[in-house]
Design an enzyme around this catalytic site. Structure first.
Site, PDB file in Angstrom:
ATOM      1  N   LYS A  73       0.805  -1.214   0.000  1.00 53.81           N
ATOM      2  CA  LYS A  73       0.000   0.000   0.000  1.00 53.81           C
ATOM      3  C   LYS A  73       0.848   1.278   0.000  1.00 53.81           C
ATOM      4  O   LYS A  73       0.320   2.370  -0.221  1.00 53.81           O
ATOM      5  CB  LYS A  73      -0.944   0.003   1.199  1.00 53.81           C
ATOM      6  CG  LYS A  73      -1.921  -1.163   1.216  1.00 53.81           C
ATOM      7  CD  LYS A  73      -2.845  -1.166   0.008  1.00 53.81           C
ATOM      8  CE  LYS A  73      -3.905  -2.256   0.119  1.00 53.81           C
ATOM      9  NZ  LYS A  73      -4.811  -2.283  -1.032  1.00 53.81           N
ATOM     10  N   SER A 311      -2.298 -12.227   5.219  1.00 55.10           N
ATOM     11  CA  SER A 311      -2.699 -12.208   3.807  1.00 55.10           C
ATOM     12  C   SER A 311      -1.633 -12.851   2.931  1.00 55.10           C
ATOM     13  O   SER A 311      -1.948 -13.511   1.928  1.00 55.10           O
ATOM     14  CB  SER A 311      -2.986 -10.777   3.345  1.00 55.10           C
ATOM     15  OG  SER A 311      -1.845  -9.955   3.485  1.00 55.10           O
TER      16      SER A 311
END
Length: 381
Positions: A73, A311
């Site tokens: 991100k 994740s």
């Protein structure tokens, strides 16, 4: 001594142009956000072989966990702020950046907001880890928690309320809608994967939070006429990964959900919506991974010396499943490793480790130390 003195004299008389040539080799970033991108690939094939894949396929991890704030991100945060600045939509010292986020996008926005002089308010589900909250607060960000039952949709509603209260001085960068999201992966992540694999990549596996990563990479490699991108490998197999407990993408692609649907434990994936920033036409298949399996694989990766978030475990497990198929023998897969693992220590998967750490007891020292000085019952402990 005369030789040393004459050498020092010659060095002191170096012309400015020569000094400039000497300094050109230095790699110094001007600001933290300049460190975003150019993450390395890590060969995960040996781990895959341990899991029973012996068909000569290869698996590389794109280590986004090694970015300046340790997640994929970082790219998105910089892209959205750069884009808004270039369009004159935000002004340092005046504009407040607002964003609904599951954590890592918020961290990226927070560190770049501090770098460039913006106030930053982030809304996020209450399920997000204490480590993420602490990091955001340490970066000077304001954090607003929302009910876990509404997942990201609740965080979005709260962000919109805050934006309305600030009027023109607030802006929601909209990671789930912002075209700058897949754009940064078309322009950086995709080209890096293509270059670092010498154009040999056959399969890309990525988790989906906003879907910008999997979309942008696939557009770059498969080709995208909308953005004047020629096809580099139109046969690229693009795999999106989502939690088995929240199979919205599977359903959107015409598949069937399996098992009980609801909350999951894979932070950063399964936002509870099908984002506008994912182009499902560029996704060939969705693989759903249960939270328990994701945690198991994440723990395995830690024991391989690769500290990553949950994740990453889901994505690596999905990639191994895909590589194991007979039709993928001998092929090269790249999976995205989205984030570093240290900010997840309050995640349920670490509860046994936490209990073990808290149960550790100090041990007595050898002679000549007197261990009664350290709280032991006898000199020898």
């Amino acid at each position: 001594m005369k030789f040393l003195a004459s050498s020092l004299l010659r060095l002191s008389n170096i012309t400015p142009s020569y000094r400039h040539v000497v300094h050109r080799g230095m790699r110094v970033a001007a600001r933290p956000s300049d460190l975003v991108g150019k993450t390395p690939l890590l060969d995960l094939t040996s781990y895959m072989v341990k899991k029973g894949v012996t068909n000569n396929s290869k698996l590389y991890g794109k280590m986004e966990s090694l970015g300046p704030c340790s997640s994929v991100k970082d790219r998105l945060g910089r892209s959205m702020i750069d884009d808004a600045e270039s369009k004159g939509l935000i002004t340092p010292g005046k504009t407040t950046l607002i964003e609904p986020t599951s954590g890592n996008t918020g961290i990226a926005l927070a560190f770049i907001a501090r770098e460039r002089g913006y106030r930053c308010i982030l809304t996020m589900p209450e399920t997000m880890s204490i480590e993420r909250r602490m990091m955001l607060l340490a970066l000077g960000c304001e954090v607003v928690l929302t009910p876990k039952e509404k997942a990201v949709s609740g965080a979005i509603a709260k962000a919109q309320e805050i934006k309305a209260s600030l009027g023109e001085d607030g802006i929601i960068l909209q990671q789930f809608e912002n075209p700058a999201n897949p754009k940064i992966h078309r322009e950086t992540t995709g080209p890096e994967i293509w270059s670092d694999t010498d154009g040999l990549v056959d399969i890309v596996v990525s988790g989906v939070g906003t879907g910008g990563t999997v979309t942008g990479i696939s557009q770059y490699i498969k080709g995208c006429p909308e953005f004047d991108l020629p096809p580099l490998n139109p046969k690229l197999l693009t795999i999106a990964v989502e939690p088995e407990e929240q199979m919205l993408l599977t359903a959107a692609k015409g598949g069937e959900k399996r098992g009980e649907q609801g909350p999951h434990k894979i932070q950063g994936m399964g936002a509870g919506i099908v984002p506008d920033t994912i182009d499902l036409d560029y996704v060939d298949e969705v693989v759903a991974i249960h939270s328990d399996k994701a945690m198991e694989t994440t723990n395995d990766l830690w024991l391989e010396g690769i500290p990553v978030g949950v994740s990453s475990g889901a994505i690596v497990d999905a990639a191994i499943q895909v590589c194991k198929r007979p039709e993928n023998a001998g092929k090269l897969a790249v999976c995205i490793i989205p984030s570093f693992g240290e900010r997840y220590f309050t995640h349920p998967m670490f509860e046994p480790i936490k209990a073990k750490a808290e149960a550790l007891q100090k041990q007595p020292l050898p002679e000549p130390f007197d261990n009664t000085e350290f709280g032991f019952a006898t000199p020898r402990g």
